[in-house]
Scaffold this motif. Sequence first.
Motif, PDB file in Angstrom:
ATOM      1  N   LYS A   1      -7.078  67.082  74.737  1.00 25.41           N
ATOM      2  CA  LYS A   1      -8.119  68.004  74.294  1.00 25.41           C
ATOM      3  C   LYS A   1      -7.606  68.832  73.124  1.00 25.41           C
ATOM      4  O   LYS A   1      -6.434  69.203  73.067  1.00 25.41           O
ATOM      5  CB  LYS A   1      -8.585  68.907  75.424  1.00 25.41           C
TER       6      LYS A   1
ATOM      7  N   THR B   1     -14.385  71.050  73.702  1.00 24.42           N
ATOM      8  CA  THR B   1     -13.986  69.831  74.405  1.00 24.42           C
ATOM      9  C   THR B   1     -14.839  69.693  75.657  1.00 24.42           C
ATOM     10  O   THR B   1     -14.991  70.646  76.423  1.00 24.42           O
ATOM     11  CB  THR B   1     -12.499  69.866  74.799  1.00 24.42           C
TER      12      THR B   1
ATOM     13  N   ASN C   1     -13.820  65.606  71.990  1.00 26.48           N
ATOM     14  CA  ASN C   1     -13.535  66.743  71.110  1.00 26.48           C
ATOM     15  C   ASN C   1     -14.541  66.723  69.977  1.00 26.48           C
ATOM     16  O   ASN C   1     -14.645  65.731  69.250  1.00 26.48           O
ATOM     17  CB  ASN C   1     -12.105  66.646  70.558  1.00 26.48           C
TER      18      ASN C   1
END
Length: 527
Positions: free
Chosen positions: A86, A498, A510
């Motif tokens: 992330k 995210t 993302n």
Amino acid sequence: MAGLQAVFFHSVFILGIISVQSGPCIPQRFDQDSIVCVCNSTYCDTYANIDLEPNPANPIPYYNTYMTTRSGLRMEHKSGSFDLTKTGENVFTIKKATGQRIKGFGGAFTDAATLTMNSLSPQARSNLIDAYFSSKGIEYNIGRIPMGSCDFSTHVYSYDDTDGDFSLEHFSLAEEDLNHKIPAIKDAMAVSRRNISLFGSPWSSPYWMKTNLNMTGRGSIIGEPGGEYYKTWAKYFVKFIQAYKDNGVNIWGVTTQNEPTDGDIPGFNFQCLGWTPQTQRDFIAKDLGPALEANGFGNVKVMIFDDQRELLPYWTNVVLSDTEAAKYVSGVAVHWYIDLLVPPSFIDRAYEKFGSDYFFLNTEACEQDLINKNRSVLLGSWYRGEHYFKDIMQDLQHGISGWIDWNMALNMEGGPNWVNNFADSPIIVNADKDEFYKQPMYYAMGHYSKFVTPGSVVVSHDKNITTAKGVDAIFFRRDRDIMIGNIVNIDEQSYNITVVDPNTQPNYINIEIPAKSFVTLQWFTTS
């Protein structure tokens, strides 16, 4: 080699998706902070709504995005791949499906809306119908029909204005139904790939059934539930449903009364009919429910209330706690007009008690200039689109199963409306130029109506927001294991967020959420 081959197939697949183009918006700016998209007899923007398909050659999950922004994007489509890590500071983590199932989204076939549609040339009108109901548009699947006249009519009328006609021998649909509403409904059904659920709502009974002998002003049905006038009013519902069926339109549901508290306001200036929760309860139990069943319409969904949030807990408790009335009821209808003042906890209180047995549906919303009365139509107002998007999200976060807009089209003034109670609409028609304008409100509706299909289930999530205070989201699970995420950013800056789906590998989306934007995410999940 196998890994390289998979990447190759993945790249080709994504490129194939991106190459499918929508018809772009033709933008026009008036005096507001965003644009409208102009449609006419020869052109209207369309949307690529790519249906996700499994790709056995691709081990890396992908997602689609559709973005609408104040700066001018309109459902712009792109695709991307899930990531191994992330990168966003603001995280939404998918959890589990709830029991809340979506019925859908739509608008109202009012006299004003359908008259306004008919002010366009046949091809421009066809493009407007497509914009709402076809796969090229935002695919509404619910329509509301006023039973007789309302303020968005050109005059006051009922379906039986013959004094004392208790047998309703003179009941007949109006010119507005036969020449405007029903043709528009049939055209919508003809272009839709979805079933369109249609429900009727009365504003007033015929004047001769009311205590004040007037379709406006403070008044209710004469007598008591179970009496002659109430029996006749129940028969009026049956006649309406049968008349529409005879004209090729099946009615899915009815609300028992539009805004029943209006009819208790002295001097109320357009069509209304007053009810208490007690009289509505007894009318359903003694008159309406038995009449529908006796005439073969027991499958028609009866919805109670159809008014503002603040009375929702009390009203539902009175009606639905009564077993004789409740057995005829399927749902609860609510309006949006004081949502900025009344918190969603009022929905929660009713939904927590009755939501497992009855659906809750937002059945009316519109923007107006209530103070000056001369700025009801604001062409290109981003705030009004944002207001729609956020209110839909809030309702769905609190048990509501769908959201129905008010007039689907109005003229440049925000009418016609016989009492000058003008309003805005997601589509505004300029008949002089034979064109119509899609407002930000239209696209706010479309991010839900096109992607959150009927039967979708709301999915819970955790939210960990560090910087993006103006960002919120809601998630749904559709058929074929497709996930939908609708995200709004009300701030003046973009944010990286995210989305984490633990059921995918890898499981991180993302994405940058632009300033002042609506974003729809679409991806496969595996569990």
